[in-house]
Design an enzyme around this catalytic site. Structure first.
Site, PDB file in Angstrom:
ATOM      1  N   GLU A  83     -13.413  32.710 -50.667  1.00 49.51           N
ATOM      2  CA  GLU A  83     -14.744  32.376 -51.194  1.00 49.51           C
ATOM      3  C   GLU A  83     -15.704  33.556 -51.120  1.00 49.51           C
ATOM      4  O   GLU A  83     -16.786  33.517 -51.675  1.00 49.51           O
ATOM      5  CB  GLU A  83     -15.307  31.158 -50.432  1.00 49.51           C
ATOM      6  CG  GLU A  83     -15.834  31.419 -49.022  1.00 49.51           C
ATOM      7  CD  GLU A  83     -14.760  31.544 -47.936  1.00 49.51           C
ATOM      8  OE1 GLU A  83     -13.563  31.656 -48.282  1.00 49.51           O
ATOM      9  OE2 GLU A  83     -15.131  31.538 -46.749  1.00 49.51           O
ATOM     10  N   CYS A 139      -8.902  31.361 -42.958  1.00 52.68           N
ATOM     11  CA  CYS A 139      -9.230  32.128 -41.751  1.00 52.68           C
ATOM     12  C   CYS A 139      -8.760  31.361 -40.509  1.00 52.68           C
ATOM     13  O   CYS A 139      -7.571  31.122 -40.358  1.00 52.68           O
ATOM     14  CB  CYS A 139     -10.722  32.454 -41.720  1.00 52.68           C
ATOM     15  SG  CYS A 139     -11.136  33.743 -40.534  1.00 52.68           S
ATOM     16  N   HIS A 161     -11.109  35.520 -46.557  1.00 46.84           N
ATOM     17  CA  HIS A 161     -12.031  34.519 -47.092  1.00 46.84           C
ATOM     18  C   HIS A 161     -12.026  34.578 -48.615  1.00 46.84           C
ATOM     19  O   HIS A 161     -12.760  35.387 -49.183  1.00 46.84           O
ATOM     20  CB  HIS A 161     -13.440  34.767 -46.561  1.00 46.84           C
ATOM     21  CG  HIS A 161     -13.581  34.429 -45.117  1.00 46.84           C
ATOM     22  ND1 HIS A 161     -13.930  33.168 -44.695  1.00 46.84           N
ATOM     23  CD2 HIS A 161     -13.382  35.157 -44.005  1.00 46.84           C
ATOM     24  CE1 HIS A 161     -13.955  33.143 -43.372  1.00 46.84           C
ATOM     25  NE2 HIS A 161     -13.623  34.336 -42.915  1.00 46.84           N
TER      26      HIS A 161
END
Lengths: 263, 205
Positions: B189, B82, B187
């Site tokens: 994750e 990001c 993202h």
């Protein structure tokens, strides 16, 4: 193509998952930590946990933490975040930037604020400055008055504010809200569908994503919410009481022509 | 087992990234100093917030030199996520012009979408694989990932672009890579199956 998000809202009271009706009847449906992995495997796009416990009800067992009233919920948040690989929002009794910081430290990606934001709008601004507007979700709980007009309520639906939701939505956005979670108190737990007029009212004035909540009983209600202007659709009880509620909801939404994410 | 340093410079949620790496079997730790970084064989620069603040923090905490040595001289695998990806650019334009780390030639600019399109671009969107090397090797040609951002990287050299995404009628760069250095605008994750697959690739390169 950006997808329409489907978001389960998991309600916590004194450390347990509950279902809710009209903001007043709460029935235990499970243990949040035991269920966390299952929720994370649902075909949904984000998870929102709202802790609706009254202030202080967690203090009974622990008094060794710096931020007393937040300690027990933060343990739950930390546990649920370990297996959550989609965006995770945490809300409930957040009153200060430090409360927010605790949430982010324990694994939240966004925080949801309601009473704290209404009473001290500066909290939205300070939170957005510290963590980015995208991390600040402002919840707006709304009841209809006998004359049919909408009114914002705070303190878990107990306190009327005299303010209409569109006005508060605009102010919250000006202060830096990144998203609005708009909930109809009257529809909570009724399974008759969203208050579409309310969703439309807020979506019309909003420059940030609007999440509809309150009243979903059938998958078609999600489609109605999006047509009324919601960017994302949320529900609570239906996820506990219908089998394969996640997948079937996505299927209904896709059939109606909405772009949804399938896993 | 691989050891990943998560660079702590006061911007963003390190815990989510750590949770994801741990589920993939890696050892992940939060690095606050250059000495911490030297214990790792990979590093991730996460980040949420504004470009200028982030660069200021990287300088104040003494990260710029050590990170450059780690990624550009020692050639250890490095991933920016990001804002962490945007910082790899030459220049950022959020709240005024700021110098970035400059590892990738290009400028970070506000998403060029029509006024009626909501910014930030928030939610799940497709990453179209332009080059299926490195990070995107074995990843579905259109992987749906989670984005939250208002700015995007515009590359001077198109050969570093490995993934792109479309929003509001414009296409922006969502994955970059050159040798051992990678950047993801979304993202991973928080992108469930596809995101974890991408992070797994990073642990293998």
């Amino acid at each position: 193509m950006l997808r329409t998000r489907l978001i389960p809202v998991l309600l916590l009271q004194n450390g347990l998952l509950v279902r809710s009706e009209s903001f007043s009847i709460h029935q235990v449906v499970g243990n949040p930590i035991h269920e966390a992995k299952r929720f994370n495997e649902w075909n949904v796009d984000e998870l929102v946990y709202l802790d609706i416990s009254r202030d202080g009800s967690y203090d009974l067992r622990r008094d060794d933490h710096k931020v007393k009233s937040m300690s027990e919920p933060m343990k739950i948040l930390e546990e649920v975040s370990k297996t959550c690989f989609m965006p995770l929002t945490w809300g409930g009794r957040i009153r200060t930037v430090e409360d927010m910081r605790q949430c982010f430290l324990h694994g939240a990606d966004k925080v949801a604020i309601n009473t704290g934001a209404f009473k001290t709008p500066q909290l939205i601004r300070d939170g957005a400055r510290a963590f980015g507007a995208q991390a600040i979700v402002v919840c707006i709980d709304v009841k209809r008055r006998p004359d049919g007009r909408h009114e914002v309520y705070v303190d878990g639906g107990r306190e009327a504010t005299g303010v209409d939701p569109a006005t508060w939505a605009k102010q919250a956005i000006e202060h830096g809200a990144g998203e609005l979670l708009v909930q109809s108190i009257d529809r909570d737990g009724t399974a008759v569908g969203y208050d579409l007029e309310l969703i439309h009212l807020v979506a019309q004035v909003s420059s940030v994503p609007v999440i509809a909540l309150g009243g979903v009983g059938r998958y078609e209600n999600y489609v109605e919410g999006v047509k009324a202007g919601a960017d994302a659709v949320a529900a609570a009880n239906i996820f506990h009481f219908k089998e394969l509620s996640d997948r079937n909801a996505k299927r209904t939404m896709a059939k109606a022509g909405l772009q949804v994410r399938t896993t | 087992m691989t050891t990943v340093a998560l660079i702590d410079y006061g911007m963003g949620n390190l815990r989510s990234v750590r949770n994801a790496l741990e589920i993939l079997g890696a050892t992940a730790f939060i690095a606050s100093t250059e000495a911490d970084l030297q214990r790792a064989d990979r590093a991730i620069l996460p980040g949420v917030g504004a470009f200028g603040d982030a660069m200021k923090n990287l300088h104040e905490r003494g990260w710029v030199g050590p990170l450059t040595t780690f990624a550009m001289e020692q050639k250890k695998p490095f991933l920016g996520i990001c804002l962490g990806m945007q910082l790899l650019a030459t220049t950022g334009t959020e709240f005024g012009e700021h110098k970035g780390l400059g590892w990738f030639d290009g400028v970070v600019r506000k998403l060029a979408v029509p006024v009626e399109i909501r910014v930030p671009h928030m939610g799940w969107n497709d990453v179209t694989v332009v080059q299926s090397t490195g990070l995107l090797q074995g990843v579905a040609p259109r992987a749906t990932c989670y984005f939250v951002h208002s700015f995007a990287f515009e590359a001077t050299d198109a050969s570093v672009v490995t993934g792109t995404t479309e929003y509001g009628g414009t296409t922006f760069v969502s994955v970059i890579e050159r040798e051992n250095v990678f950047g993801a605008q979304f993202h991973p994750e928080k992108s469930q199956k596809h995101g974890l697959a991408i992070l797994k690739r990073f642990l293998e390169v």
